[in-house]
Design an enzyme around this catalytic site. Structure first.
Site, PDB file in Angstrom:
ATOM      1  N   VAL A   1       0.798  -1.231   0.000  1.00  0.00           N
ATOM      2  CA  VAL A   1       0.000   0.000   0.000  1.00  0.00           C
ATOM      3  C   VAL A   1       0.829   1.279   0.000  1.00  0.00           C
ATOM      4  O   VAL A   1       0.272   2.369  -0.097  1.00  0.00           O
ATOM      5  CB  VAL A   1      -0.968   0.033   1.204  1.00  0.00           C
ATOM      6  CG1 VAL A   1      -2.010  -1.065   1.081  1.00  0.00           C
ATOM      7  CG2 VAL A   1      -0.210  -0.085   2.517  1.00  0.00           C
ATOM      8  N   TYR A   2       2.136   1.178   0.122  1.00  0.00           N
ATOM      9  CA  TYR A   2       2.937   2.394   0.159  1.00  0.00           C
ATOM     10  C   TYR A   2       2.870   3.097  -1.192  1.00  0.00           C
ATOM     11  O   TYR A   2       3.279   2.554  -2.218  1.00  0.00           O
ATOM     12  CB  TYR A   2       4.393   2.081   0.500  1.00  0.00           C
ATOM     13  CG  TYR A   2       4.645   1.659   1.936  1.00  0.00           C
ATOM     14  CD1 TYR A   2       3.658   1.762   2.916  1.00  0.00           C
ATOM     15  CD2 TYR A   2       5.883   1.161   2.319  1.00  0.00           C
ATOM     16  CE1 TYR A   2       3.892   1.374   4.215  1.00  0.00           C
ATOM     17  CE2 TYR A   2       6.130   0.776   3.636  1.00  0.00           C
ATOM     18  CZ  TYR A   2       5.128   0.885   4.576  1.00  0.00           C
ATOM     19  OH  TYR A   2       5.363   0.493   5.872  1.00  0.00           O
ATOM     20  N   CYS A   3       2.323   4.312  -1.153  1.00  0.00           N
ATOM     21  CA  CYS A   3       2.179   5.129  -2.373  1.00  0.00           C
ATOM     22  C   CYS A   3       1.484   4.334  -3.474  1.00  0.00           C
ATOM     23  O   CYS A   3       1.901   4.347  -4.643  1.00  0.00           O
ATOM     24  CB  CYS A   3       3.528   5.660  -2.845  1.00  0.00           C
ATOM     25  SG  CYS A   3       4.328   6.738  -1.643  1.00  0.00           S
TER      26      CYS A   3
ATOM     27  N   GLY B   1       1.442   1.270  -4.196  1.00  0.00           N
ATOM     28  CA  GLY B   1       2.279   0.275  -4.843  1.00  0.00           C
ATOM     29  C   GLY B   1       3.512   0.824  -5.513  1.00  0.00           C
ATOM     30  O   GLY B   1       4.370   0.063  -5.976  1.00  0.00           O
TER      31      GLY B   1
END
Length: 323
Positions: free
Chosen positions: A52-54, A56
Site C-alpha cells: 500500500v505504500y504510495c 504500490g
C-alpha cells in the site's frame, strides 16, 4: 554494518533497515536509487516496503532498482499485505484470497519470484486466524515467501498467532511495531510475547516520527512533515509535555557524547532486547546518512539508564511484577 538473526530464525539482517514508505511520493526514483546505493554500501541488507505504500509505487521503484543498483540476492526484501488497497472483494484484509492476491501483486511490482520476509500488516478480526495463517503457509510452501512475520499486532494477537505456528515449518519470525523512546507501549505485552516465542522486533518510527531528532524543539520547520497537512497529525501524536522532556534528555546526552540527538535515539532502540533492526525512512540521502552514522555509536550504560528512566512507562495490573 553488523548483522543480526531475526528472532530464532536463520534469517540474518542488517541491524538497521531501510524504510521506503515515502518512495513514490516525497522520494522519487532517482533519490531512491541514491538511498539504496548508500544503504548497501554501508552494509545494509534489510529493505522494508508494503503493497500500500504510495499505491504500490514504493514496490515498483524498488523492483526497478534491483540488479541496476544492487543485485537481488544482496538484499533482504520485506513487504506486507492486508491493509486496504482498493474496494474490490480481494482489496484488503487477511483472508486467504486477499492475502494471496496481494502477494501476487507485490511480486509483479517488485519483478521477483519471491520475497524474503512477508508480513501481515494489520490484524483482521473478521477473518479466522487459521485462514490467515494457512495463506502464509501456502505462500511459503509454493516458494513465493521465505519467512513470515506480522505487524502492528497486540500482545495477545501475536501470542495467538505464534502459538498456532509453533513447532511447524513456518513459525512467525518477526513483529513490526512502533517503538522508540517516545512510544514504549509494546514493552507491556508485545515484547514478553515475542520473547516467549522467539520472535524478533522490527521497530518502525524509531525516531518518534521525527520528534526525537530535535527538529521541532523551536517550532515547526517549514520543510518538515509536521508542516505538511497530510502528515501533521502523524507528527503531532508525539508532541506533548512528556515528549518534550524526553527530547531534552536526548539532546543533553547527544551534546555530552559529541553526536546528534538522532544518533542517540536510534542507538537506544537499536540495542533494546529482541530488536533485530529499527526501520528508518528518509526523504533524501542526506537524512539517511545521518541514520547510517549512528551505526558506530554505542551508548554508555549510564546514559542508557538515564534515558530509560526519563521515558519509562507505567506498568499496572496485570503486567506489573511484584516481589
Amino acid at each position: 554494518m553488523r548483522q543480526r538473526r531475526l528472532g530464532n530464525s536463520g534469517l540474518r539482517v542488517s541491524r538497521l533497515g531501510l524504510g521506503t514508505m515515502s518512495w513514490g511520493e516525497a522520494t522519487d526514483a532517482d533519490e531512491a536509487a541514491s538511498q539504496l546505493a548508500a544503504f548497501v554500501e554501508a552494509g545494509g541488507t534489510l529493505v522494508d516496503t508494503a503493497d500500500v505504500y504510495c499505491d504500490g509505487e514504493s514496490e515498483r521503484i524498488l523492483g526497478g532498482l534491483l540488479d541496476d543498483v544492487v543485485p537481488r540476492d544482496h538484499i533482504v526484501i520485506a513487504t506486507k499485505a492486508a491493509a486496504k488497497r482498493n474496494d474490490g472483494p480481494f482489496g484488503s484484509g487477511a483472508s486467504r484470497g486477499a492475502l494471496l492476491n496481494a502477494l501476487d501483486g507485490s511480486l509483479r511490482r517488485l519483478g521477483v519470484d519471491h520475497v524474503d520476509l512477508w508480513q501481515v500488516h494489520v490484524w483482521d478480526g473478521q477473518v479466522p486466524l487459521e485462514e490467515t495463517l494457512a495463506a502464509a503457509d501456502h505462500a511459503v510452501a509454493t516458494g513465493k515467501v521465505r519467512y513470515f512475520g506480522v505487524s502492528n499486532y497486540t500482545g495477545w494477537q501475536l501470542a495467538a498467532a505464534a502459538a498456532a505456528q509453533q513447532g511447524g515449518p513456518n513459525p512467525i519470525v518477526s513483529v513490526q511495531s512502533e517503538y522508540s523512546l517516545l512510544e514504549r507501549g509494546i514493552e507491556r505485552e508485545v515484547v514478553p510475547a515475542a520473547r516467549h516465542f522467539g520472535v524478533g522486533l522490527l521497530p518502525w518510527a524509531p525516531l518518534g516520527r521525527g520528534v526525537l531528532t530535535g527538529k521541532y524543539r523551536g517550532g515547526t520547520p517549514p520543510n518538515s512533515r509536521g508542516a505538511d497537512p497530510g502528515y501533521a497529525g502523524y507528527v503531532d501524536h508525539h508532541r506533548n509535555d512528556r515528549a518534550s522532556r524526553i527530547v531534552e534528555a536526548v539532546a543533553t546526552a547527544a551534546e555530552g557524547l559529541g553526536t546528534s540527538p538522532l544518533a542517540v535515539a536510534l542507538a537506544w532502540v537499536r540495542d533494546r532486547d529482541l530488536v533485530a533492526a529499527p526501520i528508518v525512512g528518509a526523504r533524501d540521502t542526506a537524512q539517511l546518512a545521518a541514520s547510517l552514522a549512528a551505526e558506530e555509536l554505542e551508548l554508555p550504560a549510564e546514559i542508557t539508564a538515564a534515558l530509560d528512566d526519563v521515558s519509562a512507562i507505567e506498568f499496572g495490573y496485570p503486567e506489573q511484577r511484584r516481589g
